[in-house]
Enzyme design. Structure first.
Site, PDB file in Angstrom:
ATOM      1  N   ARG A  64      74.751  56.616  76.965  1.00 57.47           N
ATOM      2  CA  ARG A  64      73.753  55.578  76.704  1.00 57.47           C
ATOM      3  C   ARG A  64      72.372  56.000  77.182  1.00 57.47           C
ATOM      4  O   ARG A  64      71.358  55.585  76.611  1.00 57.47           O
ATOM      5  CB  ARG A  64      74.187  54.252  77.330  1.00 57.47           C
ATOM      6  CG  ARG A  64      74.460  54.243  78.834  1.00 57.47           C
ATOM      7  CD  ARG A  64      75.164  52.937  79.200  1.00 57.47           C
ATOM      8  NE  ARG A  64      75.356  52.721  80.628  1.00 57.47           N
ATOM      9  CZ  ARG A  64      76.387  53.163  81.333  1.00 57.47           C
ATOM     10  NH1 ARG A  64      77.328  53.898  80.748  1.00 57.47           N
ATOM     11  NH2 ARG A  64      76.498  52.873  82.616  1.00 57.47           N
ATOM     12  N   TYR A  94      80.071  51.316  90.416  1.00 61.82           N
ATOM     13  CA  TYR A  94      80.471  49.954  90.761  1.00 61.82           C
ATOM     14  C   TYR A  94      81.898  49.853  91.293  1.00 61.82           C
ATOM     15  O   TYR A  94      82.442  48.749  91.414  1.00 61.82           O
ATOM     16  CB  TYR A  94      80.290  49.038  89.554  1.00 61.82           C
ATOM     17  CG  TYR A  94      78.892  48.481  89.442  1.00 61.82           C
ATOM     18  CD1 TYR A  94      78.458  47.448  90.267  1.00 61.82           C
ATOM     19  CD2 TYR A  94      77.991  49.012  88.520  1.00 61.82           C
ATOM     20  CE1 TYR A  94      77.167  46.952  90.173  1.00 61.82           C
ATOM     21  CE2 TYR A  94      76.700  48.516  88.416  1.00 61.82           C
ATOM     22  CZ  TYR A  94      76.297  47.487  89.243  1.00 61.82           C
ATOM     23  OH  TYR A  94      75.008  46.997  89.150  1.00 61.82           O
ATOM     24  N   HIS A 190      69.300  54.337  84.279  1.00 58.70           N
ATOM     25  CA  HIS A 190      70.050  53.081  84.296  1.00 58.70           C
ATOM     26  C   HIS A 190      69.380  52.073  85.211  1.00 58.70           C
ATOM     27  O   HIS A 190      68.527  52.424  86.031  1.00 58.70           O
ATOM     28  CB  HIS A 190      71.485  53.358  84.749  1.00 58.70           C
ATOM     29  CG  HIS A 190      72.170  54.385  83.909  1.00 58.70           C
ATOM     30  ND1 HIS A 190      73.034  54.072  82.886  1.00 58.70           N
ATOM     31  CD2 HIS A 190      72.091  55.733  83.931  1.00 58.70           C
ATOM     32  CE1 HIS A 190      73.456  55.189  82.307  1.00 58.70           C
ATOM     33  NE2 HIS A 190      72.894  56.209  82.928  1.00 58.70           N
TER      34      HIS A 190
END
Length: 262
Positions: A64, A94, A190
């Site tokens: 991405r 995460y 990000h």
């Protein structure tokens, strides 16, 4: 006094940041949506309109980020410039949240703990299990880069403070020399990484940065000056500025709404 510009941008919308999905991605390699690709093209048009012509580009190891950078560079006719990829620009890891929806994690941990895991500066989420399909331990792209003793294959969870720590040696080794030479640098990364960069460059405190959200696909520019004297580091001039303030405000509101979704 040499002047240079660093453009920092969060990738376009991904399939997991789509409001209908709303999953924590972290280091999971999810693609862009069509809207995300359009955001990246708009970012390139903004660069072109502002007269910003990147001399070098940096991305994370996740598609991405990579694809957003390619689309943006193509829009400004700079697809040919040198591009480097590094795990240090990956999203915050995460941990056990990766692959899980935000509403499910809020229900499991409760609002207070969920908010601490998601927004606090120095609290890590629970570690990912090595047996999880979302653990990167055997992914060949993750290996030490020699900047310090960090081994990305073994990271199980990160706080925003951890992201700041992993960014510092890379920034000093790869970005500052280019800035000192007057280059225009594009960093496509990000949300958590943009927050970490913003915290460092703008001197924000832990409480301040916990309130900051980053829109997808809107370039954020920083101006630097450097005297050229031996050993002197470049100095940032003021706070960052979004090239499309209206899109940034709308994007930040969308991120806020995504975090509150039930």
């Amino acid at each position: 006094m040499a002047l240079s510009t660093v453009v920092v941008m969060r990738h376009g919308e991904s399939t997991w940041t789509d409001a209908s999905v709303n999953r924590f991605a972290g280091w999971v390699d999810v693609p862009l949506t069509e809207r995300g690709r359009a955001q990246a093209a708009h970012a390139g048009a903004l660069l072109k309109s502002a007269g910003l012509r990147p001399d070098v580009c940096f991305t994370s190891l996740l598609r991405r980020s990579i694809v957003s950078a390619q689309i943006a560079l193509d829009a400004v006719d700079r697809l040919w410039v040198p591009t480097e990829r590094t795990w240090r620009l990956n999203e915050r890891h995460y941990g056990a949240f990766q692959g899980q929806t935000r509403p499910a994690m809020r229900e499991r941990y409760g609002e207070e703990l969920f908010s601490a895991y998601r927004r606090s500066f120095d609290v890590r989420p629970p570690e990912i299990d090595a047996a999880s399909p979302y653990f990167q331990g055997h992914d060949e792209r993750y290996c030490p880069d020699g900047l310090d003793g960090a081994d990305p294959s073994q990271i199980r969870a990160e706080s925003l403070a951890d992201v700041v720590v992993r960014l510092r040696p890379w920034w000093q080794a790869r970005v500052e020399p280019l800035v000192a030479a007057g280059r225009t640098v594009l960093i496509v990364t990000h949300g958590s990484v943009v927050r970490a960069i913003k915290k460092e460059l703008e001197g924000l405190g832990a409480k301040e940065i916990s309130q900051v959200n980053i829109p997808t696909g809107v370039p954020l520019t920083y101006e630097f000056e450097c005297s050229g004297r031996q050993g002197e580091r470049p100095r940032v001039i003021g706070a960052g500025s979004y090239l499309d303030p209206d899109a940034a405000r709308a994007g930040i509101a969308a991120v806020n709404q995504l975090g509150r979704a039930q």
